[in-house]
Design an enzyme around this catalytic site. Structure first.
Site, PDB file in Angstrom:
ATOM      1  N   HIS A   1      31.995  46.809  80.849  1.00  0.00           N
ATOM      2  CA  HIS A   1      33.551  46.811  80.481  1.00  0.00           C
ATOM      3  C   HIS A   1      34.770  45.965  81.071  1.00  0.00           C
ATOM      4  O   HIS A   1      34.900  44.655  80.807  1.00  0.00           O
ATOM      5  CB  HIS A   1      33.599  48.263  80.555  1.00  0.00           C
ATOM      6  CG  HIS A   1      32.708  48.685  79.030  1.00  0.00           C
ATOM      7  ND1 HIS A   1      32.903  48.421  78.398  1.00  0.00           N
ATOM      8  CD2 HIS A   1      32.545  49.271  79.197  1.00  0.00           C
ATOM      9  CE1 HIS A   1      31.810  49.163  77.437  1.00  0.00           C
ATOM     10  NE2 HIS A   1      31.101  49.626  78.426  1.00  0.00           N
TER      11      HIS A   1
ATOM     12  N   ASP B   1      26.688  46.280  73.074  1.00  0.00           N
ATOM     13  CA  ASP B   1      26.936  48.105  73.633  1.00  0.00           C
ATOM     14  C   ASP B   1      26.329  49.686  72.564  1.00  0.00           C
ATOM     15  O   ASP B   1      25.325  49.261  72.040  1.00  0.00           O
ATOM     16  CB  ASP B   1      27.751  47.771  73.918  1.00  0.00           C
ATOM     17  CG  ASP B   1      28.704  49.718  74.766  1.00  0.00           C
ATOM     18  OD1 ASP B   1      27.416  49.736  74.884  1.00  0.00           O
ATOM     19  OD2 ASP B   1      29.963  49.368  75.147  1.00  0.00           O
TER      20      ASP B   1
HETATM   21 ZN   LIG Z   1      27.278  51.617  77.400  1.00  0.00          ZN
END
Ligand SMILES: [Zn+2]
Length: 429
Positions: free
Chosen positions: A260, A311
């Site tokens: 991220h 993800d």
């Molecule tokens: Zn994750």
């Protein structure tokens, strides 16, 4: 030995026409231009290197289309914990196998599984304390893709808070116990054993060096600054940002992938760049969870390698992730062309982040991972092959070859009806 003929293939940083790719024992042995020969296997459209999905939690696939009423990241997490509480080794395997097969249909040849669902529902280890990780290995093997098992150290339910409820399944009690358990896992031809720090929320400062030491020489992944609240809690507890905390613990290196990296200060970006690390940007998840738009281009300019992950699997379409990398930059900056098509293909093929440095390019000596994308569908017809990444979707993936083995042909996976496998895995949960 098989020779594949591609009308167009992505070689180096661009497209070459009429390419013959010879594969021997799972490796590319020759790449040449020339006309189709009688014994060649003809592939359609544009052939790209196999994609690396650098961030996955396979079991989150069960949440797709079920959490969209309202709520925040933190209420989404409650729903995710409810699913986590119901899984056992058999159901974990079934869900991961179907999810990895869905990834294969989208052109993924290797996945980095950020694995933290380790133990029985009461937090006690199973008879084989790695049985859940072994379920993931079996799942990837059946789905035909390579696995990098990023076994995550997860010790706390927040800074200064013990694990409770379902989250007890994630913890080993101490970083040393985590390292002992992970040390019993052995790699094989299709599996790399990596490591992960779940986040600075879940691994206390004094435990970080233990994880770093155990992970030396391996891929080390860490969730980093996905939400502003993580930064605020870290600053309040330690007086530094999560990136600085990791740097101080020696956790940032060329083997590190930060997942991220959404809410970063200028000095955080410089620290990641200075360590020659990698980021895994997960655009469809970051927008689904209202995380924000991270500084992808600034990270790239600082020397950080950009890779992509699906993800939580709200979407499994690597083309969508790649496009979103550029499109989110456009929305945030008011400028087009922040990432070129070649840079997006580089982001799609970040196998180095998963410990497979010999994959990700169509070149002699590399692993024979190939993805043939149709250029004659309603989405791709008329597109310049060099810009097909801006037009194609997972539905345009026709053929997928992993280590020389054809696992998707004419849009069909070797396991058959993957939607049925997904339904069968998700319905009981
Ligand atoms: Zn994750």
């Amino acid at each position: 030995m098989t020779t594949f003929f591609a009308p167009h293939a992505w070689l180096g940083d661009g497209v070459t026409s009429n390419v013959r790719i010879t594969v021997h024992s799972g490796r590319i042995s020759a790449v040449e231009t020339g006309a189709l020969q009688p014994d060649d296997v003809s592939l359609p459209g544009l052939v790209l290197p196999g994609f690396a999905n650098t961030h996955s939690h396979a079991f989150h696939r069960a949440l797709r289309g079920r959490t969209q009423e309202s709520g925040t990241f933190w209420t989404w997490r409650e729903r995710m914990y409810a699913v986590a509480g119901r899984l056992d080794p058999d159901s974990y395997f079934a869900l991961a196998r179907a999810t990895y097969a869905e990834m294969a249909l989208a052109g993924v040849s290797a996945v980095g599984e950020f694995h933290y669902l380790h133990h029985a529902p009461d937090g006690r280890p199973y008879a084989d304390p790695n049985v859940m990780g072994q379920a993931l290995r079996a799942a990837a093997r059946e789905a035909g893709i390579r696995l990098t098992l990023l076994d995550a150290c997860y010790l706390a339910g927040g800074i200064g808070r013990p694990l409770s409820g379902v989250a007890r399944r994630f913890g080993d009690g101490s970083a040393a116990a985590w390292a002992d358990r992970v040390g019993a896992l052995t790699p094989d031809e299709h599996t790399v054993i990596g490591a992960a720090i779940h986040s600075v929320r879940a691994v206390p400062r004094d435990a970080l060096p233990v994880v770093v030491e155990a992970a030396r020489g391996r891929s080390l992944h860490v969730h980093l600054s996905e939400q502003p609240a993580e930064n605020e809690q870290c600053l309040a507890a330690y007086g530094v940002t999560p990136t600085q905390l990791l740097a101080d613990a020696g956790a940032l290196s060329e083997n590190t992938t930060a997942v991220h990296a959404t809410h970063m200060t200028d000095s955080d970006i410089a620290l990641l760049g200075g360590s020659a690390g990698t980021v895994s940007i997960c655009p469809t998840t970051e927008r689904d969870l209202a995380d924000g738009i991270g500084p992808s281009r600034r990270l790239h300019d600082a020397g950080v390698a950009i890779t992509l992950g699906t993800d939580q699997h709200a979407v499994i379409d690597m083309f969508e992730e790649a496009r979103a990398l550029e499109m989110h930059e456009r929305l945030a900056t008011g400028q087009r062309g922040r990432f070129s098509p070649a840079q997006l293909v580089a982001a799609l093929t970040g196998h180095h982040a998963l410990g497979w440095p010999d994959a990700g390019r169509i070149a002699p000596g590399r692993r024979a991972d190939l993805v043939a994308v149709r250029l004659d569908s309603v989405r791709t017809a008329g597109a310049d092959p060099a810009q097909a990444v801006f037009a194609a979707s997972a539905a345009d993936v026709d053929t997928v070859i992993v280590d020389g083995r054809v696992i998707v042909s004419a849009g069909r996976h070797v396991l058959g009806d993957i939607a049925a496998l997904l339904r069968a895995a998700i319905d009981p949960l």
